[in-house]
Design an enzyme around this catalytic site. Sequence first.
Site, PDB file in Angstrom:
ATOM      1  N   TRP A   1       0.736  -1.173  -0.060  1.00 43.53           N
ATOM      2  CA  TRP A   1       0.029  -0.002  -0.002  1.00 43.53           C
ATOM      3  C   TRP A   1       0.977   1.190   0.065  1.00 43.53           C
ATOM      4  O   TRP A   1       0.440   2.307  -0.652  1.00 43.53           O
ATOM      5  CB  TRP A   1      -1.006  -0.007   1.145  1.00 43.53           C
ATOM      6  CG  TRP A   1      -2.100  -0.716   0.828  1.00 43.53           C
ATOM      7  CD1 TRP A   1      -2.530  -2.158   1.215  1.00 43.53           C
ATOM      8  CD2 TRP A   1      -2.962  -0.568  -0.488  1.00 43.53           C
ATOM      9  NE1 TRP A   1      -3.757  -2.578   0.592  1.00 43.53           N
ATOM     10  CE2 TRP A   1      -3.980  -1.561  -0.355  1.00 43.53           C
ATOM     11  CE3 TRP A   1      -3.241   0.594  -1.172  1.00 43.53           C
ATOM     12  CZ2 TRP A   1      -5.220  -1.805  -1.377  1.00 43.53           C
ATOM     13  CZ3 TRP A   1      -4.399   0.502  -2.062  1.00 43.53           C
ATOM     14  CH2 TRP A   1      -5.408  -0.528  -2.123  1.00 43.53           C
TER      15      TRP A   1
ATOM     16  N   CYS B   1     -11.235 -11.876  -3.262  1.00 41.52           N
ATOM     17  CA  CYS B   1     -11.313 -13.116  -2.375  1.00 41.52           C
ATOM     18  C   CYS B   1     -10.047 -13.989  -3.000  1.00 41.52           C
ATOM     19  O   CYS B   1     -10.077 -14.052  -4.443  1.00 41.52           O
ATOM     20  CB  CYS B   1     -12.495 -13.887  -2.551  1.00 41.52           C
ATOM     21  SG  CYS B   1     -12.692 -15.284  -1.572  1.00 41.52           S
TER      22      CYS B   1
ATOM     23  N   ILE C   1     -22.430  -3.120  -0.575  1.00 36.98           N
ATOM     24  CA  ILE C   1     -23.071  -4.661  -0.261  1.00 36.98           C
ATOM     25  C   ILE C   1     -22.005  -5.394   0.075  1.00 36.98           C
ATOM     26  O   ILE C   1     -20.929  -5.715  -0.446  1.00 36.98           O
ATOM     27  CB  ILE C   1     -23.661  -4.972  -1.716  1.00 36.98           C
ATOM     28  CG1 ILE C   1     -24.228  -4.034  -2.476  1.00 36.98           C
ATOM     29  CG2 ILE C   1     -24.221  -6.339  -1.297  1.00 36.98           C
ATOM     30  CD1 ILE C   1     -25.623  -3.511  -1.902  1.00 36.98           C
TER      31      ILE C   1
HETATM   32  C1  LIG Z   1      -8.255 -10.343   1.630  1.00 39.49           C
HETATM   33  C2  LIG Z   1      -7.352 -11.418   0.930  1.00 39.49           C
HETATM   34  C3  LIG Z   1      -7.581 -11.509  -0.481  1.00 39.49           C
HETATM   35  C4  LIG Z   1      -5.910 -11.075   1.290  1.00 39.49           C
HETATM   36  O1  LIG Z   1      -5.109 -12.101   0.700  1.00 39.49           O
HETATM   37  P1  LIG Z   1      -3.809 -12.685   1.501  1.00 39.49           P
HETATM   38  O2  LIG Z   1      -3.403 -13.823   0.918  1.00 39.49           O
HETATM   39  O3  LIG Z   1      -4.221 -12.594   2.859  1.00 39.49           O
HETATM   40  O4  LIG Z   1      -2.640 -11.433   1.239  1.00 39.49           O
HETATM   41  P2  LIG Z   1      -1.481 -11.288   0.174  1.00 39.49           P
HETATM   42  O5  LIG Z   1      -0.366 -12.019   0.850  1.00 39.49           O
HETATM   43  O6  LIG Z   1      -2.061 -11.907  -1.116  1.00 39.49           O
HETATM   44  O7  LIG Z   1      -1.438  -9.905   0.379  1.00 39.49           O
HETATM   45  C5  LIG Z   1      -1.052  -8.969   1.369  1.00 39.49           C
HETATM   46  C6  LIG Z   1      -1.332  -7.800   1.076  1.00 39.49           C
HETATM   47  O8  LIG Z   1      -2.708  -7.150   0.600  1.00 39.49           O
HETATM   48  C7  LIG Z   1      -3.268  -6.312   1.466  1.00 39.49           C
HETATM   49  N1  LIG Z   1      -4.617  -6.592   1.877  1.00 39.49           N
HETATM   50  C8  LIG Z   1      -5.147  -7.672   2.699  1.00 39.49           C
HETATM   51  N2  LIG Z   1      -6.364  -7.510   2.509  1.00 39.49           N
HETATM   52  C9  LIG Z   1      -6.700  -6.269   1.946  1.00 39.49           C
HETATM   53  C10 LIG Z   1      -8.057  -5.921   1.642  1.00 39.49           C
HETATM   54  N3  LIG Z   1      -9.279  -6.366   2.000  1.00 39.49           N
HETATM   55  N4  LIG Z   1      -8.053  -5.038   0.895  1.00 39.49           N
HETATM   56  C11 LIG Z   1      -6.928  -4.281   0.322  1.00 39.49           C
HETATM   57  N5  LIG Z   1      -5.592  -4.760   0.561  1.00 39.49           N
HETATM   58  C12 LIG Z   1      -5.618  -5.930   1.395  1.00 39.49           C
HETATM   59  C13 LIG Z   1      -2.387  -6.450   2.641  1.00 39.49           C
HETATM   60  O9  LIG Z   1      -2.399  -5.151   3.606  1.00 39.49           O
HETATM   61  C14 LIG Z   1      -1.062  -6.600   2.182  1.00 39.49           C
HETATM   62  O10 LIG Z   1      -0.305  -5.346   1.771  1.00 39.49           O
HETATM   63  P3  LIG Z   1       0.606  -4.644   2.843  1.00 39.49           P
HETATM   64  O11 LIG Z   1       1.771  -5.400   2.396  1.00 39.49           O
HETATM   65  O12 LIG Z   1       0.738  -3.197   1.684  1.00 39.49           O
HETATM   66  O13 LIG Z   1       0.143  -4.613   3.934  1.00 39.49           O
HETATM   67  C15 LIG Z   1      -7.475 -12.839   1.681  1.00 39.49           C
HETATM   68  O14 LIG Z   1      -7.212 -12.791   2.933  1.00 39.49           O
HETATM   69  C16 LIG Z   1      -9.186 -13.197   1.441  1.00 39.49           C
HETATM   70  O15 LIG Z   1      -9.544 -13.720   0.441  1.00 39.49           O
HETATM   71  N6  LIG Z   1      -9.704 -13.159   2.845  1.00 39.49           N
HETATM   72  C17 LIG Z   1     -11.232 -13.483   2.610  1.00 39.49           C
HETATM   73  C18 LIG Z   1     -12.017 -12.318   1.713  1.00 39.49           C
HETATM   74  C19 LIG Z   1     -11.844 -10.895   2.197  1.00 39.49           C
HETATM   75  O16 LIG Z   1     -11.447 -10.745   3.437  1.00 39.49           O
HETATM   76  N7  LIG Z   1     -11.856 -10.111   1.499  1.00 39.49           N
HETATM   77  C20 LIG Z   1     -11.929  -8.545   1.751  1.00 39.49           C
HETATM   78  C21 LIG Z   1     -13.119  -8.209   1.741  1.00 39.49           C
HETATM   79  S1  LIG Z   1     -12.744  -6.570   2.426  1.00 39.49           S
END
Ligand SMILES: CC(C)(COP(=O)(O)OP(=O)(O)OC[C@H]1O[C@@H](n2cnc3c(N)ncnc32)[C@H](O)[C@@H]1OP(=O)(O)O)[C@@H](O)C(=O)NCCC(=O)NCCS
Length: 509
Positions: free
Chosen positions: A97, A231, A509
């Site tokens: 970010w 996701c 939503i």
């Molecule tokens: C959210 C999700 C896609 C993140 O994926 P991940 O495998 O945990 O994270 P990754 O290793 O790919 O990436 C990490 C980076 O993504 C960022 N990130 C994680 N969740 C995020 C979100 N909801 N929105 C924006 N950025 C996000 C992190 O801050 C990190 O960046 P940084 O180093 O600048 O802090 C995953 O955890 C997921 O599918 N969760 C369930 C659904 C969910 O929560 N979706 C978001 C709805 S708001």
Amino acid sequence: MSEESKPVKGKGKEKDKEKEKEKAAKKLHRAIDGLSKDQVSQLLDLNPALANELGSGSNDDPNAVSEALRRLNLQDIMTGLASSGKNVKDMGAYKFWQTQPVPKFGEDDPNKPVEEGPIRNQTVDEIDKEPAPLLGGFEWSTIDLLDDSQLKEVWELLNGHYVEDDEAMFRFNYSSSILKWAMMPPGWKKEWHRGVRATQSRKLVGFIAAIPVELRIRDKVLRASEVNFLCIHKKLRSKRLAPVLIKEITRLCNLEGVFQAIYTGGIVLPRPVSTCRYYHRAINWQKLYEVGFSPLPPNSKPQFQIRKYAVPERVSIRGLREMQKKDVGAVQDLLTRYLAKYDMAAEFNKEEVEHWLLHHKKDALEEQVVWTYVVEDEHKKITDFISFYCLESSIIGPSKHSNVKAAYLFYYATETGLATPTDKEALKTRLNALVSDTLVYCKQYKFDVYNALSLMDNGLFLEDQKFGPGDGQLHYYLFNYRANPIAGGVDKKNRLDTENLSGIGKTQI
Ligand SMILES: CC(C)(COP(=O)(O)OP(=O)(O)OC[C@H]1O[C@@H](n2cnc3c(N)ncnc32)[C@H](O)[C@@H]1OP(=O)(O)O)[C@@H](O)C(=O)NCCC(=O)NCCS
């Protein structure tokens, strides 16, 4: 989940968790040590629940706050801060970010308003025409939601891997109907429904979506996109795939000349423009108790709780009826005038109002997603409307119930609030009557709980209508747009602020 609820876990599991917590706490303390004074103050400004944990006045002395932060256990620190330890780990170093056009923590003087506007200016010519390459074995895929089999793939991914609460007890279960509704409003673009597939198996393992929105922030209207449904399959987490998906949706929006976006989330990222709190109004208290959503307060008994949350038998407002197609124009006019009072709101045209608010009865196979009621007075004028949508959550652990059916308060508007000067008491009375009447319908349609945020004018009725504070917060973010903070409807201690109502007039939503 309701504020006081803490699910009881098996002992073994609790112990494992303790170790994880200890580890995470150590990392967190290292991150806290790296925060500047400004960052500490900003952190507290953005996390009223956390400020609350630390006690009043602590916000004034950053050194004392750092000390207090270090003393807290992880769970305390996470109150209102993040939905998982993952986010806390990254607090001091947002590797992704910090490379993006978003405001950073600590960069502005909180006492000096900034000039609002884009952070980075680009033209479509400068944007890559091809997506960034993915890790070997994976490929990009545009998802066609008009094709039922592809819609089902998105549903399956989200159903198994989308947002869960902190305790992994519930997971959002967006129905196919709600997915179509949320991702295919007027002007939707197939290219903005972007997936990642495993090349060999063709399995969908990642997804992100955007829809177009005319977004007004104070006096400026932006042609923006609204990003949602990010996701990643659980087996592919923590591999930095999320940044790749975010950059890809940015590229796809940019190619259409859209350079600003709005998105919301339960986790803290640099840097929320507003933070709202979730409130929950039990309808079927017994079920909410059985699934661990609602606690039994000390000194209460189930029958007291059931009585407390009893819903009126009948609606009270004369002329209240379901919205029909012929009401679209009047509802759009009323909504537009009502939303004008907020610092941030979408500008809806008639087609959008029809899409978002009108339930089309002719689609007999489609489940109903949105319920809208209008009040028609004796002169056939539409004076008010109120709406809610349905979003179920699956219960993850063993339970005699498989899901929780939640109604989410959506948009509303009333002429009562538009009189000049605004008669706040009259508005409060009217909104209470409208919301109370929707409770009757929520019960009729067998919803278990009615959820609302502290946005719009909700501070005027949430407590009266027995909505209790939840443990979740919703942060609003703007991509490539610097804006001054917008009130989220709660005070620094995360309590409903009935004096200083929210400036947020936009729901997601
Ligand atoms: C959210 C999700 C896609 C993140 O994926 P991940 O495998 O945990 O994270 P990754 O290793 O790919 O990436 C990490 C980076 O993504 C960022 N990130 C994680 N969740 C995020 C979100 N909801 N929105 C924006 N950025 C996000 C992190 O801050 C990190 O960046 P940084 O180093 O600048 O802090 C995953 O955890 C997921 O599918 N969760 C369930 C659904 C969910 O929560 N979706 C978001 C709805 S708001």
